[in-house]
Design an enzyme around this catalytic site. Structure first.
Site, PDB file in Angstrom:
ATOM      1  N   HIS A 223       0.827  -1.212   0.000  1.00 49.07           N
ATOM      2  CA  HIS A 223       0.000   0.000   0.000  1.00 49.07           C
ATOM      3  C   HIS A 223       0.855   1.254   0.000  1.00 49.07           C
ATOM      4  CE1 HIS A 223      -2.184  -3.271   2.090  1.00 49.07           C
ATOM      5  NE2 HIS A 223      -3.136  -2.936   1.236  1.00 49.07           N
TER       6      HIS A 223
HETATM    7  S1  FES Z   1       1.683  -0.596   3.353  1.00 54.04           S
HETATM    8 FE1  FES Z   1       0.044  -1.902   3.701  1.00 54.04          FE
HETATM    9  S2  FES Z   1       1.007  -3.674   4.327  1.00 54.04           S
HETATM   10 FE2  FES Z   1       2.621  -2.356   4.035  1.00 54.04          FE
END
Ligand code: FES
Length: 258
Positions: A223
């Site tokens: 993410h």
């Molecule tokens: S940014 Fe979501 S798991 Fe690492």
């Protein structure tokens, strides 16, 4: 006839039983038919019960008299086997023995209980092979400066990063007010040259990529979380810095994690 029977001591119980039976017959209103007159009268009226036999007050005991009384002499203390001697004379000596015996028994019992409890509790602790797996020993001279190596420790990735002087200076100069999870670089390392963190993103648990991202530390592609070279979160959805496990340096070239 009853008088005759009562003269024999062995028949006394029978005589008594018969007497009880007659009493019961009278009380229940039983009648006796008189042949001469054809009339009836209470059954027990003409009976005369005599018992002038020499019977002891408690009756004749028919117990088993062949039972031998046990002899406990072998188990008694010699001081109290003489019936002509007062047991008070040997009271102190016997009491001292009782105290000594009780004390010794208590000590042995407590020691046995402690051993049982210790073994029971220790049986629930981790075995030696499990404890060995809980630690990992890493040779630091195999990791070149500026590189990050990943190890598997307790089922998780473990990052060991050999920082350069430039990286150390940059991380120590970071303004804590800019950080989402404020923590000084010196509070995250034992030796500034080595950063040791768990390779688990604090967002949802992905494994970040080393030497990547906007801050040159770690980058989580799941993410888009960016960590710096101290493992601190700088950008993206992750809320916390990468976790620093317990570790120590037995010598300059070795680190033991766990
Ligand atoms: S940014 Fe979501 S798991 Fe690492």
């Amino acid at each position: 006839m009853m008088t005759f029977a009562g003269r024999f001591g062995a028949l006394v119980p029978l005589l008594r039983g018969t007497t009880q039976f007659i009493k019961c017959a009278v009380l229940s209103g039983a009648k006796e038919l008189l042949p001469a007159t054809g009339k009836t009268r209470p059954w027990g009226l003409r009976l005369t019960i005599q018992s002038n036999v020499n019977v002891p007050p408690g009756g004749i005991r028919l117990a088993h008299t062949d039972i031998k009384i046990p002899d406990f002499t072998d188990y008694r203390r010699p001081e109290v086997t003489d019936p002509n001697k007062s047991s008070q004379d040997s009271s102190d000596a016997r009491r001292a023995f009782s105290y000594l015996f009780t004390g010794a028994t208590t000590v042995v019992g407590v020691y046995a209980a402690k051993t049982v409890v210790s073994q029971f509790v220790s049986s629930m602790s981790a075995s030696a092979d499990v404890l060995a797996l809980s630690k990992i020993e890493i040779k630091l001279n195999e990791i070149p400066e500026g590189k990050n190596m990943t190890f598997k420790w307790r089922g998780k990735p473990l990052f060991v990063r050999h920082r350069t002087e430039k990286e150390i200076a940059a991380e120590e100069a970071v303004n804590l007010a800019e950080l989402r999870d404020p923590q000084h670089d010196k509070d995250r390392v034992l030796n500034p040259s080595w950063v040791i963190v768990l390779g688990v993103c604090t967002h949802l648990g992905c494994v970040p990529i080393a030497n990547a991202g906007d801050f040159g530390g770690y980058y989580c592609p799941c993410h888009g979380s960016h960590y710096d070279a101290s493992g601190r979160i700088r950008k993206g959805p992750a809320p916390l810095n990468l976790e620093v496990p317990y570790y120590e340096f037995p010598d300059d070239d070795t680190v033991v994690v766990g």
